[in-house]
Design a protein around this motif. Structure first.
Motif, PDB file in Angstrom:
ATOM      1  N   SER A  25      28.147  31.043  48.360  1.00 42.51           N
ATOM      2  CA  SER A  25      28.503  31.382  46.985  1.00 42.51           C
ATOM      3  C   SER A  25      28.079  32.819  46.705  1.00 42.51           C
ATOM      4  O   SER A  25      26.928  33.090  46.374  1.00 42.51           O
ATOM      5  CB  SER A  25      27.813  30.433  46.008  1.00 42.51           C
ATOM      6  OG  SER A  25      26.418  30.517  46.152  1.00 42.51           O
ATOM      7  N   ALA A  26      28.979  33.705  46.885  1.00 39.00           N
ATOM      8  CA  ALA A  26      28.748  35.131  46.608  1.00 39.00           C
ATOM      9  C   ALA A  26      30.085  35.838  46.775  1.00 39.00           C
ATOM     10  O   ALA A  26      31.006  35.299  47.369  1.00 39.00           O
ATOM     11  CB  ALA A  26      27.713  35.724  47.554  1.00 39.00           C
ATOM     12  N   ARG A  27      30.141  37.032  46.233  1.00 39.75           N
ATOM     13  CA  ARG A  27      31.338  37.851  46.427  1.00 39.75           C
ATOM     14  C   ARG A  27      31.198  38.521  47.786  1.00 39.75           C
ATOM     15  O   ARG A  27      30.549  39.540  47.936  1.00 39.75           O
ATOM     16  CB  ARG A  27      31.451  38.886  45.324  1.00 39.75           C
ATOM     17  CG  ARG A  27      31.789  38.307  43.957  1.00 39.75           C
ATOM     18  CD  ARG A  27      31.679  39.394  42.901  1.00 39.75           C
ATOM     19  NE  ARG A  27      32.543  40.522  43.222  1.00 39.75           N
ATOM     20  CZ  ARG A  27      32.239  41.794  42.958  1.00 39.75           C
ATOM     21  NH1 ARG A  27      31.074  42.103  42.414  1.00 39.75           N
ATOM     22  NH2 ARG A  27      33.075  42.759  43.261  1.00 39.75           N
ATOM     23  N   MET A  28      31.829  37.896  48.770  1.00 42.32           N
ATOM     24  CA  MET A  28      31.648  38.339  50.134  1.00 42.32           C
ATOM     25  C   MET A  28      32.542  39.516  50.467  1.00 42.32           C
ATOM     26  O   MET A  28      33.711  39.548  50.097  1.00 42.32           O
ATOM     27  CB  MET A  28      31.953  37.203  51.101  1.00 42.32           C
ATOM     28  CG  MET A  28      30.877  36.153  51.151  1.00 42.32           C
ATOM     29  SD  MET A  28      29.358  36.836  51.832  1.00 42.32           S
ATOM     30  CE  MET A  28      28.252  35.488  51.430  1.00 42.32           C
ATOM     31  N   PHE A  29      31.928  40.457  51.183  1.00 44.94           N
ATOM     32  CA  PHE A  29      32.726  41.506  51.814  1.00 44.94           C
ATOM     33  C   PHE A  29      33.079  41.055  53.225  1.00 44.94           C
ATOM     34  O   PHE A  29      34.220  41.136  53.653  1.00 44.94           O
ATOM     35  CB  PHE A  29      31.950  42.826  51.853  1.00 44.94           C
ATOM     36  CG  PHE A  29      32.677  43.933  52.550  1.00 44.94           C
ATOM     37  CD1 PHE A  29      32.342  44.310  53.845  1.00 44.94           C
ATOM     38  CD2 PHE A  29      33.714  44.595  51.913  1.00 44.94           C
ATOM     39  CE1 PHE A  29      33.014  45.333  54.488  1.00 44.94           C
ATOM     40  CE2 PHE A  29      34.403  45.619  52.551  1.00 44.94           C
ATOM     41  CZ  PHE A  29      34.048  45.985  53.828  1.00 44.94           C
ATOM     42  N   ARG A  30      32.063  40.552  53.917  1.00 45.71           N
ATOM     43  CA  ARG A  30      32.297  40.015  55.260  1.00 45.71           C
ATOM     44  C   ARG A  30      31.104  39.147  55.669  1.00 45.71           C
ATOM     45  O   ARG A  30      29.958  39.523  55.471  1.00 45.71           O
ATOM     46  CB  ARG A  30      32.465  41.150  56.274  1.00 45.71           C
ATOM     47  CG  ARG A  30      32.732  40.664  57.700  1.00 45.71           C
ATOM     48  CD  ARG A  30      33.069  41.810  58.633  1.00 45.71           C
ATOM     49  NE  ARG A  30      32.021  42.820  58.650  1.00 45.71           N
ATOM     50  CZ  ARG A  30      32.212  44.074  58.271  1.00 45.71           C
ATOM     51  NH1 ARG A  30      33.392  44.482  57.829  1.00 45.71           N
ATOM     52  NH2 ARG A  30      31.225  44.945  58.323  1.00 45.71           N
ATOM     53  N   MET A  31      31.420  38.000  56.223  1.00 43.17           N
ATOM     54  CA  MET A  31      30.375  37.174  56.825  1.00 43.17           C
ATOM     55  C   MET A  31      30.392  37.514  58.309  1.00 43.17           C
ATOM     56  O   MET A  31      31.266  37.065  59.053  1.00 43.17           O
ATOM     57  CB  MET A  31      30.645  35.697  56.546  1.00 43.17           C
ATOM     58  CG  MET A  31      30.708  35.419  55.054  1.00 43.17           C
ATOM     59  SD  MET A  31      30.862  33.681  54.618  1.00 43.17           S
ATOM     60  CE  MET A  31      29.180  33.143  54.784  1.00 43.17           C
ATOM     61  N   ASN A  32      29.442  38.346  58.711  1.00 45.80           N
ATOM     62  CA  ASN A  32      29.475  38.927  60.045  1.00 45.80           C
ATOM     63  C   ASN A  32      29.312  37.870  61.136  1.00 45.80           C
ATOM     64  O   ASN A  32      30.108  37.780  62.058  1.00 45.80           O
ATOM     65  CB  ASN A  32      28.406  39.997  60.171  1.00 45.80           C
ATOM     66  CG  ASN A  32      28.537  41.035  59.064  1.00 45.80           C
ATOM     67  OD1 ASN A  32      29.599  41.616  58.861  1.00 45.80           O
ATOM     68  ND2 ASN A  32      27.473  41.235  58.317  1.00 45.80           N
ATOM     69  N   VAL A  33      28.279  37.087  61.041  1.00 39.11           N
ATOM     70  CA  VAL A  33      28.031  35.987  61.971  1.00 39.11           C
ATOM     71  C   VAL A  33      27.644  34.765  61.146  1.00 39.11           C
ATOM     72  O   VAL A  33      26.876  34.878  60.188  1.00 39.11           O
ATOM     73  CB  VAL A  33      26.901  36.301  62.968  1.00 39.11           C
ATOM     74  CG1 VAL A  33      26.689  35.123  63.911  1.00 39.11           C
ATOM     75  CG2 VAL A  33      27.209  37.563  63.757  1.00 39.11           C
ATOM     76  N   MET A  34      28.194  33.645  61.497  1.00 38.15           N
ATOM     77  CA  MET A  34      27.822  32.382  60.868  1.00 38.15           C
ATOM     78  C   MET A  34      27.363  31.447  61.967  1.00 38.15           C
ATOM     79  O   MET A  34      27.901  31.485  63.088  1.00 38.15           O
ATOM     80  CB  MET A  34      29.001  31.790  60.111  1.00 38.15           C
ATOM     81  CG  MET A  34      29.587  32.742  59.079  1.00 38.15           C
ATOM     82  SD  MET A  34      31.005  32.043  58.228  1.00 38.15           S
ATOM     83  CE  MET A  34      30.196  30.944  57.092  1.00 38.15           C
TER      84      MET A  34
END
Length: 123
Positions: A25-34
């Motif tokens: 829950s956030a305004r994501m720019f990029r989730m680099n690694v999950m």
């Protein structure tokens, strides 16, 4: 700030399946690694699987061929499909992300953990 909310844990029989989900829950720019990690009673937290923004995956030897990690970038969500479950898979499973997100008009980067979800596999 980033909050990760996990769901899908529970009780399964050996040989069964469960699917875990984790949404950010956030305004994501990029989730680099999950990724997914787990911690069994009396043991250290260990890596289960990770997936990069480009879709490259990495698995612990103990789960290769049984677990599959995937992600939906549009939903800021990562999944863990767990098949052929074994009693030794019993643990609290934690979601983790290294991500870049918007805080107001600024970009911030951080490493965040979910609260954990219990997976119990009976023999």
């Amino acid at each position: 700030q980033v909050q990760l909310v996990e769901s899908g844990g529970g009780l399964a029989q050996a040989g069964g399946s469960l699917r875990l989900s984790c949404s950010a829950s956030a305004r994501m720019f990029r989730m680099n690694v999950m990724g997914w990690y787990r911690q069994a009673p009396g043991k250290q937290r260990e890596l289960v699987a990770t997936i990069t923004s480009g879709g490259s995956t990495n698995y612990a030897d103990a789960v290769k061929g049984r677990f599959t990690i995937s992600r939906d970038n549009a939903k800021n969500t990562v999944y863990l499909q767990m098949n052929s479950l074994k009693p030794e898979d019993t643990a609290v499973y934690y979601c983790n992300t290294d991500c870049t997100y918007w805080s107001g008009s600024s970009l911030r980067r951080g490493d965040y953990w979910g609260q954990g979800t219990q997976v119990t596999v009976s023999s």
